[in-house]
Write a protein that holds these residues in place. Structure first.
Motif, PDB file in Angstrom:
ATOM      1  N   LYS A 200       0.993  10.455  -1.017  1.00 23.78           N
ATOM      2  CA  LYS A 200       0.329  10.659  -2.363  1.00 23.78           C
ATOM      3  C   LYS A 200      -0.343  11.871  -2.467  1.00 23.78           C
ATOM      4  O   LYS A 200      -0.333  12.320  -3.653  1.00 23.78           O
ATOM      5  CB  LYS A 200      -0.464   9.320  -2.686  1.00 23.78           C
ATOM      6  CG  LYS A 200      -1.853   9.301  -1.962  1.00 23.78           C
ATOM      7  CD  LYS A 200      -2.488   7.862  -2.146  1.00 23.78           C
ATOM      8  CE  LYS A 200      -3.764   7.791  -1.299  1.00 23.78           C
ATOM      9  NZ  LYS A 200      -4.271   6.493  -1.480  1.00 23.78           N
TER      10      LYS A 200
ATOM     11  N   LYS B 209       0.798  -1.309   0.024  1.00 25.69           N
ATOM     12  CA  LYS B 209       0.109  -0.150  -0.155  1.00 25.69           C
ATOM     13  C   LYS B 209       0.888   1.326  -0.056  1.00 25.69           C
ATOM     14  O   LYS B 209       1.814   1.297   0.842  1.00 25.69           O
ATOM     15  CB  LYS B 209      -0.870   0.176   1.293  1.00 25.69           C
ATOM     16  CG  LYS B 209      -1.909  -1.104   1.201  1.00 25.69           C
ATOM     17  CD  LYS B 209      -3.019  -0.827   2.398  1.00 25.69           C
ATOM     18  CE  LYS B 209      -4.006  -1.790   2.092  1.00 25.69           C
ATOM     19  NZ  LYS B 209      -5.136  -1.742   3.260  1.00 25.69           N
ATOM     20  N   THR B 210       0.464   2.142  -0.657  1.00 29.01           N
ATOM     21  CA  THR B 210       1.043   3.474  -0.830  1.00 29.01           C
ATOM     22  C   THR B 210       0.692   4.310   0.421  1.00 29.01           C
ATOM     23  O   THR B 210      -0.417   4.148   1.024  1.00 29.01           O
ATOM     24  CB  THR B 210       0.605   4.183  -2.086  1.00 29.01           C
ATOM     25  OG1 THR B 210       0.666   3.560  -3.159  1.00 29.01           O
ATOM     26  CG2 THR B 210       1.300   5.696  -2.139  1.00 29.01           C
ATOM     27  N   HIS B 211       1.622   5.288   0.954  1.00 24.40           N
ATOM     28  CA  HIS B 211       1.232   5.833   2.376  1.00 24.40           C
ATOM     29  C   HIS B 211       0.338   7.031   1.766  1.00 24.40           C
ATOM     30  O   HIS B 211       0.751   7.815   0.812  1.00 24.40           O
ATOM     31  CB  HIS B 211       2.870   6.642   2.662  1.00 24.40           C
ATOM     32  CG  HIS B 211       2.614   7.097   4.046  1.00 24.40           C
ATOM     33  ND1 HIS B 211       2.449   8.600   4.163  1.00 24.40           N
ATOM     34  CD2 HIS B 211       2.932   6.545   5.104  1.00 24.40           C
ATOM     35  CE1 HIS B 211       2.393   8.645   5.426  1.00 24.40           C
ATOM     36  NE2 HIS B 211       2.946   7.658   6.033  1.00 24.40           N
TER      37      HIS B 211
ATOM     38  N   LEU C  19       5.969   6.162  -1.518  1.00 23.50           N
ATOM     39  CA  LEU C  19       5.045   6.122  -2.804  1.00 23.50           C
ATOM     40  C   LEU C  19       5.050   4.903  -3.637  1.00 23.50           C
ATOM     41  O   LEU C  19       4.414   4.767  -4.534  1.00 23.50           O
ATOM     42  CB  LEU C  19       5.358   7.070  -3.853  1.00 23.50           C
ATOM     43  CG  LEU C  19       5.413   8.592  -3.371  1.00 23.50           C
ATOM     44  CD1 LEU C  19       6.004   9.634  -4.208  1.00 23.50           C
ATOM     45  CD2 LEU C  19       3.727   8.857  -2.877  1.00 23.50           C
ATOM     46  N   CYS C  20       5.708   3.867  -3.021  1.00 24.09           N
ATOM     47  CA  CYS C  20       5.772   2.452  -3.867  1.00 24.09           C
ATOM     48  C   CYS C  20       6.365   2.429  -5.106  1.00 24.09           C
ATOM     49  O   CYS C  20       5.933   1.864  -5.971  1.00 24.09           O
ATOM     50  CB  CYS C  20       4.557   1.730  -3.672  1.00 24.09           C
ATOM     51  SG  CYS C  20       3.986   1.286  -1.951  1.00 24.09           S
TER      52      CYS C  20
ATOM     53  N   ARG D 134      10.418   7.694  -2.317  1.00 20.97           N
ATOM     54  CA  ARG D 134      10.210   6.410  -3.150  1.00 20.97           C
ATOM     55  C   ARG D 134       9.682   5.387  -2.642  1.00 20.97           C
ATOM     56  O   ARG D 134       8.767   4.729  -3.090  1.00 20.97           O
ATOM     57  CB  ARG D 134      11.178   6.176  -4.155  1.00 20.97           C
ATOM     58  CG  ARG D 134      11.552   7.177  -5.072  1.00 20.97           C
ATOM     59  CD  ARG D 134      12.686   6.384  -6.201  1.00 20.97           C
ATOM     60  NE  ARG D 134      12.679   7.414  -7.415  1.00 20.97           N
ATOM     61  CZ  ARG D 134      14.058   7.773  -7.748  1.00 20.97           C
ATOM     62  NH1 ARG D 134      14.994   7.355  -7.061  1.00 20.97           N
ATOM     63  NH2 ARG D 134      14.010   8.701  -8.465  1.00 20.97           N
TER      64      ARG D 134
END
Length: 65
Positions: A11, A5-7, A62-63, A59
């Motif tokens: 994002k 999962k993206t933070h 943000l995956c 990075r």
């Protein structure tokens, strides 16, 4: 293996440019603005790129690879 999962805050905070660089906005622009000069506040309005020291951390949030 679960999905990565993206933070959520990251994002909303960072934008990726067309060339793949990561753009951020400057801090210290939310309050106590009366003591700051016009030039300083004008400079704070402009975005800038994420520094190379923090690039890997952003990075990862943000995956991105």
């Amino acid at each position: 293996m679960p999905k990565v999962k993206t933070h959520s805050r990251a994002k909303k905070t960072f934008k990726i440019t067309a060339t793949g660089k990561i753009k951020r906005f400057r801090a210290y622009k939310s309050h106590l603005l009366t003591k700051k000069t016009k030039t300083r506040k004008r400079r704070l309005r402009q975005g800038t790129l994420v520094d190379s020291a923090n690039l890997n951390m952003v990075r990862r949030l943000l995956c991105l690879k």
